[in-house]
Design a protein around this motif. Structure first.
Motif, PDB file in Angstrom:
ATOM      1  N   TRP A  70       0.838  -1.200   0.000  1.00 29.83           N
ATOM      2  CA  TRP A  70       0.000   0.000   0.000  1.00 29.83           C
ATOM      3  C   TRP A  70       0.875   1.252   0.000  1.00 29.83           C
ATOM      4  O   TRP A  70       0.596   2.223  -0.701  1.00 29.83           O
ATOM      5  N   GLY A  71       1.933   1.238   0.787  1.00 29.05           N
ATOM      6  CA  GLY A  71       2.800   2.398   0.867  1.00 29.05           C
ATOM      7  C   GLY A  71       3.533   2.693  -0.432  1.00 29.05           C
ATOM      8  O   GLY A  71       3.861   3.838  -0.714  1.00 29.05           O
ATOM      9  N   LEU A  72       3.783   1.650  -1.235  1.00 32.56           N
ATOM     10  CA  LEU A  72       4.479   1.864  -2.504  1.00 32.56           C
ATOM     11  C   LEU A  72       3.551   2.375  -3.596  1.00 32.56           C
ATOM     12  O   LEU A  72       4.012   2.830  -4.639  1.00 32.56           O
ATOM     13  N   GLY A  73       2.250   2.284  -3.373  1.00 35.33           N
ATOM     14  CA  GLY A  73       1.286   2.807  -4.334  1.00 35.33           C
ATOM     15  C   GLY A  73       0.959   1.827  -5.432  1.00 35.33           C
ATOM     16  O   GLY A  73       1.851   1.183  -6.000  1.00 35.33           O
ATOM     17  N   SER A  74      -0.318   1.698  -5.733  1.00 38.31           N
ATOM     18  CA  SER A  74      -0.752   0.795  -6.791  1.00 38.31           C
ATOM     19  C   SER A  74      -2.197   1.086  -7.154  1.00 38.31           C
ATOM     20  O   SER A  74      -2.972   1.569  -6.322  1.00 38.31           O
ATOM     21  N   LEU A  75      -2.543   0.792  -8.389  1.00 38.14           N
ATOM     22  CA  LEU A  75      -3.933   0.892  -8.828  1.00 38.14           C
ATOM     23  C   LEU A  75      -4.563  -0.495  -8.964  1.00 38.14           C
ATOM     24  O   LEU A  75      -5.676  -0.626  -9.473  1.00 38.14           O
ATOM     25  N   ALA A  76      -3.830  -1.525  -8.497  1.00 32.96           N
ATOM     26  CA  ALA A  76      -4.292  -2.896  -8.695  1.00 32.96           C
ATOM     27  C   ALA A  76      -5.591  -3.188  -7.951  1.00 32.96           C
ATOM     28  O   ALA A  76      -6.352  -4.066  -8.346  1.00 32.96           O
ATOM     29  N   GLY A  77      -5.853  -2.478  -6.868  1.00 32.40           N
ATOM     30  CA  GLY A  77      -7.061  -2.745  -6.089  1.00 32.40           C
ATOM     31  C   GLY A  77      -8.268  -1.958  -6.540  1.00 32.40           C
ATOM     32  O   GLY A  77      -9.271  -1.885  -5.817  1.00 32.40           O
ATOM     33  N   VAL A  91      -7.278   5.535  -2.049  1.00 29.55           N
ATOM     34  CA  VAL A  91      -7.557   4.412  -2.951  1.00 29.55           C
ATOM     35  C   VAL A  91      -6.316   3.904  -3.683  1.00 29.55           C
ATOM     36  O   VAL A  91      -6.351   2.805  -4.247  1.00 29.55           O
ATOM     37  N   SER A  92      -5.238   4.683  -3.700  1.00 27.85           N
ATOM     38  CA  SER A  92      -4.082   4.270  -4.501  1.00 27.85           C
ATOM     39  C   SER A  92      -2.800   4.114  -3.695  1.00 27.85           C
ATOM     40  O   SER A  92      -1.807   3.615  -4.234  1.00 27.85           O
ATOM     41  N   GLY A  93      -2.787   4.545  -2.426  1.00 27.73           N
ATOM     42  CA  GLY A  93      -1.563   4.468  -1.641  1.00 27.73           C
ATOM     43  C   GLY A  93      -0.634   5.634  -1.924  1.00 27.73           C
ATOM     44  O   GLY A  93      -1.037   6.652  -2.488  1.00 27.73           O
ATOM     45  N   GLY A  94       0.624   5.492  -1.524  1.00 28.74           N
ATOM     46  CA  GLY A  94       1.573   6.575  -1.677  1.00 28.74           C
ATOM     47  C   GLY A  94       2.190   6.638  -3.056  1.00 28.74           C
ATOM     48  O   GLY A  94       3.030   5.818  -3.409  1.00 28.74           O
ATOM     49  N   ILE A  95       1.762   7.599  -3.866  1.00 31.72           N
ATOM     50  CA  ILE A  95       2.320   7.806  -5.204  1.00 31.72           C
ATOM     51  C   ILE A  95       2.882   9.220  -5.236  1.00 31.72           C
ATOM     52  O   ILE A  95       2.137  10.196  -5.206  1.00 31.72           O
ATOM     53  N   GLY A  96       4.183   9.324  -5.273  1.00 35.74           N
ATOM     54  CA  GLY A  96       4.821  10.622  -5.209  1.00 35.74           C
ATOM     55  C   GLY A  96       5.214  11.177  -6.563  1.00 35.74           C
ATOM     56  O   GLY A  96       5.074  10.523  -7.596  1.00 35.74           O
ATOM     57  N   PHE A  97       5.674  12.414  -6.548  1.00 31.01           N
ATOM     58  CA  PHE A  97       6.287  13.120  -7.676  1.00 31.01           C
ATOM     59  C   PHE A  97       5.307  13.587  -8.747  1.00 31.01           C
ATOM     60  O   PHE A  97       5.683  14.397  -9.575  1.00 31.01           O
ATOM     61  N   VAL A  98       4.064  13.058  -8.793  1.00 34.14           N
ATOM     62  CA  VAL A  98       3.121  13.552  -9.805  1.00 34.14           C
ATOM     63  C   VAL A  98       2.839  15.035  -9.568  1.00 34.14           C
ATOM     64  O   VAL A  98       2.837  15.842 -10.496  1.00 34.14           O
ATOM     65  N   GLY A  99       2.605  15.390  -8.296  1.00 33.86           N
ATOM     66  CA  GLY A  99       2.308  16.781  -7.980  1.00 33.86           C
ATOM     67  C   GLY A  99       3.502  17.700  -8.092  1.00 33.86           C
ATOM     68  O   GLY A  99       3.351  18.916  -8.042  1.00 33.86           O
ATOM     69  N   LEU A 100       4.694  17.156  -8.242  1.00 39.41           N
ATOM     70  CA  LEU A 100       5.900  17.976  -8.374  1.00 39.41           C
ATOM     71  C   LEU A 100       6.351  18.080  -9.825  1.00 39.41           C
ATOM     72  O   LEU A 100       6.642  19.159 -10.332  1.00 39.41           O
ATOM     73  N   VAL A 101       6.364  16.932 -10.519  1.00 38.40           N
ATOM     74  CA  VAL A 101       6.924  16.890 -11.865  1.00 38.40           C
ATOM     75  C   VAL A 101       5.987  17.547 -12.882  1.00 38.40           C
ATOM     76  O   VAL A 101       6.423  18.368 -13.704  1.00 38.40           O
ATOM     77  N   GLY A 119       4.351   3.328  -7.416  1.00 39.08           N
ATOM     78  CA  GLY A 119       5.169   4.320  -6.727  1.00 39.08           C
ATOM     79  C   GLY A 119       6.638   4.189  -7.079  1.00 39.08           C
ATOM     80  O   GLY A 119       7.369   5.186  -7.133  1.00 39.08           O
ATOM     81  N   ILE A 120       7.091   2.960  -7.337  1.00 37.65           N
ATOM     82  CA  ILE A 120       8.484   2.748  -7.738  1.00 37.65           C
ATOM     83  C   ILE A 120       8.728   3.339  -9.118  1.00 37.65           C
ATOM     84  O   ILE A 120       9.749   3.994  -9.370  1.00 37.65           O
ATOM     85  N   VAL A 121       7.778   3.126 -10.028  1.00 37.42           N
ATOM     86  CA  VAL A 121       7.924   3.675 -11.385  1.00 37.42           C
ATOM     87  C   VAL A 121       8.000   5.197 -11.336  1.00 37.42           C
ATOM     88  O   VAL A 121       8.859   5.822 -11.989  1.00 37.42           O
TER      89      VAL A 121
END
Length: 356
Positions: A203-210, A275-285, A332-334
């Motif tokens: 969950w912490g790494l972020g995913s849309l699988a769920g 719903v997606s967990g921790g997904i970073g950098f979208v709001g920055l990049v 989140g890794i990607v």
């Protein structure tokens, strides 16, 4: 009579002209990415065969219907909404703080959502069985959403005094709340068993699988409301770039603008993280790419950020589920692989300005 302003409008050198052209290009790119997302995946179904059946009007078999309608379509819709919400929240945060390095996680919204989700995963078994049965898979998203809202309410109460919200206090309090929430999350993670630790990790790494239609029904209205309300801040954010005093002289209600911005970010990011967990950098990049290419006008920046954020997350999701198929890489890794180098490049590029 043709004025000088008329002569310079709608020309290739006009930032508005470039922004409008970018909007058209992003709409086309979003359509292509969304279509590709429906047909890319490790199911053994031929993308060309599925596309041919849909174009020629042939009915899909049961397996294809389940894959398209119950797995990939809710995942696509969730990716579009989460990506757009995170990117638009990034634009608002950077405009509000007048700081290009501001991020939605800066004020502790993401950390609050994370604490809520961890509470649900680790302590959910202590809840009454009837409540667990009713909430089902929505327990973690609901808890994450509640955590984000509680953190924002605490933040707002600390930063507001006498009807005035201090941006500096807001920023510092957000950092402190994020640290405190991180410590509480660490305690809960320490208490978790092996199965819960695995769930927390993914969950912490972020995913849309769920992604499911049930989760979308719970989160999509809030994300959509925030996306619809965000363009209303454009004029105020443009004025705020000149400073709060100048914005007030231009007739902008600065305090109302701050409060609206905070709640839009809290709602959008809280629902997205839930719903997606921790997904970073979208709001920055995403905001930086658009500012570099089309300028800082928030009238266009907010719309284009929603489009490019959605494209970015849908594309990252396709990579995440294809590169190690049939397994799946956390999204989140990607995003970190792409966003980390970009953030470093940004720091190096602005190093000279920061040292002035």
């Amino acid at each position: 009579m043709t004025t000088m302003a008329d002569m310079t409008m709608d020309t290739p050198t006009d930032p508005g002209w470039r922004a409008r052209r970018a909007t058209v290009g992003l709409v086309v790119a979003l359509f292509v990415a969304a279509t590709a997302s429906l047909f890319v995946g490790a199911t053994g179904l031929s993308p060309l065969g599925l596309l041919h059946d849909l174009v020629t009007g042939q009915s899909l078999d049961l397996r294809a219907q389940v894959v398209i309608l119950d797995i990939r379509l809710p995942r696509l819709v969730m990716g579009l909404l989460v990506g757009a919400s995170l990117a638009v929240s990034g634009v608002i945060m950077q405009g509000l703080f007048r700081n290009p390095l501001a991020d939605p996680g800066l004020v502790g919204v993401s950390a609050g959502a994370g604490l809520g989700a961890i509470c649900a995963i680790v302590l959910g078994g202590l809840l009454p069985p009837a409540f667990i049965a009713i909430s089902g898979f929505a327990l973690v998203p609901l808890a994450a959403f509640a955590g984000s809202w509680l953190s924002v309410m605490a933040l707002y109460a600390i930063a507001t005094r006498g009807g005035h919200t201090s941006v500096a206090t807001l920023l510092l309090a957000g950092i402190a709340i994020a640290a405190l929430v991180g410590a509480l999350s660490g305690v809960l993670i320490f208490m978790a068993d092996d199965a819960q630790l695995r769930t927390l990790t993914f969950w912490g790494l972020g995913s849309l699988a769920g992604a499911t239609w049930i989760k979308l029904a719970a989160s999509a209205p809030l994300m959509l409301a925030c996306l619809v309300a965000a363009p209303l801040l454009a004029r105020g954010l443009n004025a705020l770039t000149l400073g709060e005093s100048a914005a007030r002289h231009m007739g902008v209600g600065v305090e109302a603008l701050k409060q609206a911005a905070i709640f839009i970010v809290a709602g959008g990011v809280g629902a997205a993280v839930a719903v997606s967990g921790g997904i970073g950098f979208v709001g920055l990049v995403v905001p930086h790419l658009l500012r570099l290419s089309t300028g800082p006008d928030h009238r266009y920046l907010l719309t284009n950020a929603a489009l490019l954020g959605a494209i970015t997350l849908v594309a990252a999701d396709m990579v995440a589920r294809s590169v190690v198929a049939p397994a799946e890489l956390p999204i989140g890794i990607v995003m970190a692989i792409v966003g980390g180098p970009f953030f470093l490049w940004l720091l190096i590029r602005r190093r000279g300005l920061m040292e002035v």
